[in-house]
Design an enzyme around this catalytic site. Structure first.
Site, PDB file in Angstrom:
ATOM      1  NE  ARG A   1      -5.598 -25.115  -2.762  1.00 26.63           N
ATOM      2  CZ  ARG A   1      -5.791 -24.277  -1.748  1.00 26.63           C
ATOM      3  NH1 ARG A   1      -5.250 -23.055  -1.789  1.00 26.63           N
ATOM      4  NH2 ARG A   1      -6.538 -24.629  -0.719  1.00 26.63           N
TER       5      ARG A   1
ATOM      6  NE  ARG B   1      -2.359 -27.717  -1.102  1.00 24.16           N
ATOM      7  CZ  ARG B   1      -2.609 -26.591  -0.449  1.00 24.16           C
ATOM      8  NH1 ARG B   1      -1.673 -25.663  -0.348  1.00 24.16           N
ATOM      9  NH2 ARG B   1      -3.786 -26.379   0.109  1.00 24.16           N
TER      10      ARG B   1
END
Length: 299
Positions: free
Chosen positions: A149, A248
């Site tokens: 993240r 991600r």
């Protein structure tokens, strides 16, 4: 509002201490409750968290439905439901006025992903002649190579790097820590960045252990990572709307497509529930057919 303040503060402490939720999550829950209190004040309704009724809450949900999209409605309802469940848990209430209120149906948007070729093009477009070039390349390689993240990336410490063991220590949501594998290529580019542009910075006090720094020797902001990626997308004429989270999603999708199991991906992403990870299954159903053909006894 004073009647609500005490209960809200108590709920905030519960979320932080007992549930270990992040600051952003706690602020979002608080914002949801404050929307309800604003509604009560505007309509001169003197209810507190203990005596507010299902009918009043329904009026509030009906009002916000006029100007809030279904996704935001669902979040507000979920936040309020958690608040009243907490009050029941603490024996302030015996019922949940949100119990019969349905969350609006919302289509589940599949996350955008980049192909390996698109990722290569973006990384190759980094201007290595600039002072921040080596840093930016290392940032992109880390986002994609470890599936972090953006908040995890900017808070990464040099002391979190365990290259000999092939892992990095990541502080995720709610300060929950996990170890994520890191490949040789990502290690290489982090090493180059540390040895070149980072070593030339005047690092500010308190940031000596922070891995990725701005030109002033301080921790990067989330906004700066978004800007770096947005500028590269424009430079390469990429026709997708991308963000740090796109790397991600791509990390997880490419792992799945190449045969990684969902449980392993869940652990690397730091998802508390595998249900969250399952969204990646829906990106390429051909993968499921391949699993059937390889592993089922009646293939």
């Amino acid at each position: 509002m004073s009647n609500w303040t005490t209960y809200i503060k108590s709920f905030q402490s519960y979320m932080k201490i007992e549930r270990g939720l992040s600051k952003n999550t706690i602020e979002n829950y608080t914002f949801d409750i404050e929307k309800l209190t604003d509604f009560l004040e505007r309509n001169h309704l003197s209810f507190n968290p203990i005596n507010i009724t299902e009918e009043i809450v329904q009026q509030f949900i009906y009002e916000i439905s006029k100007y809030v999209n279904p996704s935001s409605q669902a979040r507000i309802i979920s936040g309020l439901r958690s608040f009243f469940l907490y009050l029941i848990f603490e024996e302030y209430r015996t019922d949940n006025p949100m119990e019969l209120i349905e969350i609006p149906r919302i289509g589940r948007k599949l996350p955008d992903t980049l192909s390996t070729q698109e990722i290569d093009i973006l990384i190759e477009a980094v201007d290595l002649s600039s002072n921040e070039g080596e840093r930016n390349r290392a940032i992109l390689e880390t986002l994609y190579g470890c599936g972090l993240r953006v908040s995890e990336l900017i808070s990464l410490k040099i002391s979190d790097l365990f290259f000999e063991e092939g892992f990095i220590k990541v502080s995720g949501k709610g300060d929950k820590q996990r170890f994520v594998p890191i490949g040789n290529l990502t290690q290489k580019y982090i090493g180059i960045y540390k040895a070149t542009s980072r070593s030339c910075l005047n690092i500010q006090k308190g940031h000596e252990d922070t891995l990725f720094l701005n030109r002033r020797g301080k921790q990067l902001t989330r906004a700066m990572i978004f800007t770096i990626i947005k500028d590269l997308a424009v430079k390469t004429n990429l026709k997708k709307t991308i963000s740090p989270h796109t790397f991600r999603h791509s990390f997880a999708t490419h792992l799945l497509e190449n045969g990684a199991d969902l449980r392993s991906i869940q652990l690397m992403l730091g998802h508390e529930s595998i249900t969250t990870t399952e969204i990646y299954v829906h990106l390429d159903r051909r993968h499921l057919a391949q699993i059937l053909n390889v592993f089922h006894p009646r293939k």
